[in-house]
Design a protein around this motif. Sequence first.
Motif, mmCIF file in Angstrom:
data_model
loop_
_atom_site.group_PDB
_atom_site.id
_atom_site.type_symbol
_atom_site.label_atom_id
_atom_site.label_comp_id
_atom_site.label_asym_id
_atom_site.label_seq_id
_atom_site.Cartn_x
_atom_site.Cartn_y
_atom_site.Cartn_z
ATOM 1 N N VAL A 213 0.855 -1.180 0.000
ATOM 2 C CA VAL A 213 0.000 0.000 0.000
ATOM 3 C C VAL A 213 0.891 1.230 0.000
ATOM 4 C CG1 VAL A 213 -1.776 1.284 1.234
ATOM 5 C CG2 VAL A 213 -1.829 -1.203 1.259
ATOM 6 N N TYR A 214 0.586 2.178 -0.881
ATOM 7 C CA TYR A 214 1.422 3.355 -1.084
ATOM 8 C C TYR A 214 0.752 4.616 -0.558
ATOM 9 C CZ TYR A 214 4.024 0.513 -4.522
ATOM 10 O OH TYR A 214 4.768 -0.453 -5.144
ATOM 11 N N ASN A 215 1.563 5.572 -0.157
ATOM 12 C CA ASN A 215 1.073 6.878 0.276
ATOM 13 C C ASN A 215 0.478 7.614 -0.930
ATOM 14 O OD1 ASN A 215 0.909 9.677 0.863
ATOM 15 N ND2 ASN A 215 2.489 9.499 2.409
ATOM 16 N N PRO A 216 -0.848 7.818 -0.974
ATOM 17 C CA PRO A 216 -1.480 8.428 -2.155
ATOM 18 C C PRO A 216 -0.991 9.838 -2.446
ATOM 19 C CG PRO A 216 -3.130 7.416 -0.743
ATOM 20 C CD PRO A 216 -1.846 7.450 0.039
ATOM 21 N N ASN A 217 -0.869 10.664 -1.411
ATOM 22 C CA ASN A 217 -0.448 12.050 -1.625
ATOM 23 C C ASN A 217 0.944 12.116 -2.227
ATOM 24 O OD1 ASN A 217 -0.720 15.077 -1.034
ATOM 25 N ND2 ASN A 217 1.162 14.573 0.049
ATOM 26 N N SER A 218 1.858 11.320 -1.706
ATOM 27 C CA SER A 218 3.230 11.350 -2.203
ATOM 28 C C SER A 218 3.314 10.843 -3.641
ATOM 29 C CB SER A 218 4.134 10.518 -1.291
ATOM 30 O OG SER A 218 4.196 11.077 -0.001
ATOM 31 N N VAL A 219 2.560 9.804 -3.945
ATOM 32 C CA VAL A 219 2.553 9.289 -5.313
ATOM 33 C C VAL A 219 2.060 10.356 -6.291
ATOM 34 C CG1 VAL A 219 1.463 7.632 -6.879
ATOM 35 C CG2 VAL A 219 2.338 6.868 -4.656
ATOM 36 N N MET A 220 0.963 11.030 -5.936
ATOM 37 C CA MET A 220 0.409 12.039 -6.834
ATOM 38 C C MET A 220 1.313 13.265 -6.945
ATOM 39 S SD MET A 220 -2.066 10.451 -7.998
ATOM 40 C CE MET A 220 -2.560 11.777 -9.102
ATOM 41 N N GLU A 221 1.986 13.627 -5.847
ATOM 42 C CA GLU A 221 2.936 14.742 -5.905
ATOM 43 C C GLU A 221 4.118 14.384 -6.797
ATOM 44 O OE1 GLU A 221 2.794 17.726 -4.927
ATOM 45 O OE2 GLU A 221 1.186 17.816 -3.442
ATOM 46 N N ALA A 222 4.597 13.156 -6.682
ATOM 47 C CA ALA A 222 5.710 12.724 -7.526
ATOM 48 C C ALA A 222 5.322 12.747 -9.002
ATOM 49 C CB ALA A 222 6.159 11.317 -7.119
ATOM 50 N N ILE A 223 4.082 12.363 -9.279
ATOM 51 C CA ILE A 223 3.599 12.413 -10.661
ATOM 52 C C ILE A 223 3.497 13.861 -11.135
ATOM 53 C CG2 ILE A 223 1.566 12.007 -12.110
ATOM 54 C CD1 ILE A 223 1.103 9.436 -10.499
#
Length: 323
Positions: A213-223
Amino acid sequence: MLCAYYDYSCDSGELFKDLKIAGDGSYKTHLNQYHVIYIDITWFISQLLSQGKSIDQIVLLMQSQVIEELASDYPQVKGGTDLPTALFQIAESTGRQFVFLIDEWDAIFREAADNGLVKEQYLNLLRGLFKSPVTSRAIAVAYMTGILPIKKYGKQSALTDVLELTMVNPGNLACYVGFTEDEVKALCKEHELNYEDMKRWYDGYSFDDSGSVYNPNSVMEAISMRNYDTYWTNTETYESLKSYIEEDFDGIQSALKSMLSGQDVPVNIRKFQNDMSILKNRDDVFTLLIHLGYLAYDRNTKTVRIPNEEIRQEFITAIEDNF
């Protein structure tokens, strides 16, 4: 989302008709069938402090404002009525129960960590709402989000009827704690980003039957930024724990160094009182860091680890002067 689904004063069928929930057998049974009360605890705290008032008044303010709003819509609410009684009067006269949504329920425990009176008043209010003779007749269900589980007194929880889903044991909601591996793979493919890099930076949380399970906020910020970095750290709660790290409270630095080198460290989560003002040893600090998402817990081995590179960088920064 929950307000839209439950609230009887709107017709939200169009919002959900193409989603998975619409195929559930109980979908239409509960769609737009309830009175809904949504309370954002941090908003009440901000409102109180912006008016120059003391946090001591927070519980009284919440009750009075909710009752005032209810009285404006439901004339059957009498003056001087307490909140549980007001809910019962409305449910009885309208034939509709309430759904309660409390966001960041534990904000009072974080903002008034050393104020025992306020915390006791707040827990008494929650007991009156969710553990009283009128509860089942007036309230269909209550959802409470937050960092801390319900406060314990001795060996008993303050609210024994609450089903707690936490970072220690998220139950059947584990796959909703963050993005799943399949979702992150699809996002990386769509945005032409390296999946292995994304995994190294933001993976690390894993629960039974859910996989990574991944941190959603961090994934979207990285994108969005097209760069892997620390995007969600430096919360106020974590800042309040940094002193324990800097002072090497109960050997915390040695344990963190072991984790930074890739080792898992044993932890006893059972004695934690779910209260930021009662941190007696290293296990209590680590248990709170688990609930914050800064450490990942393995229920099978009863050990804790640093989940990913994002958090690893934060811990390096926190103790680098003491290496």
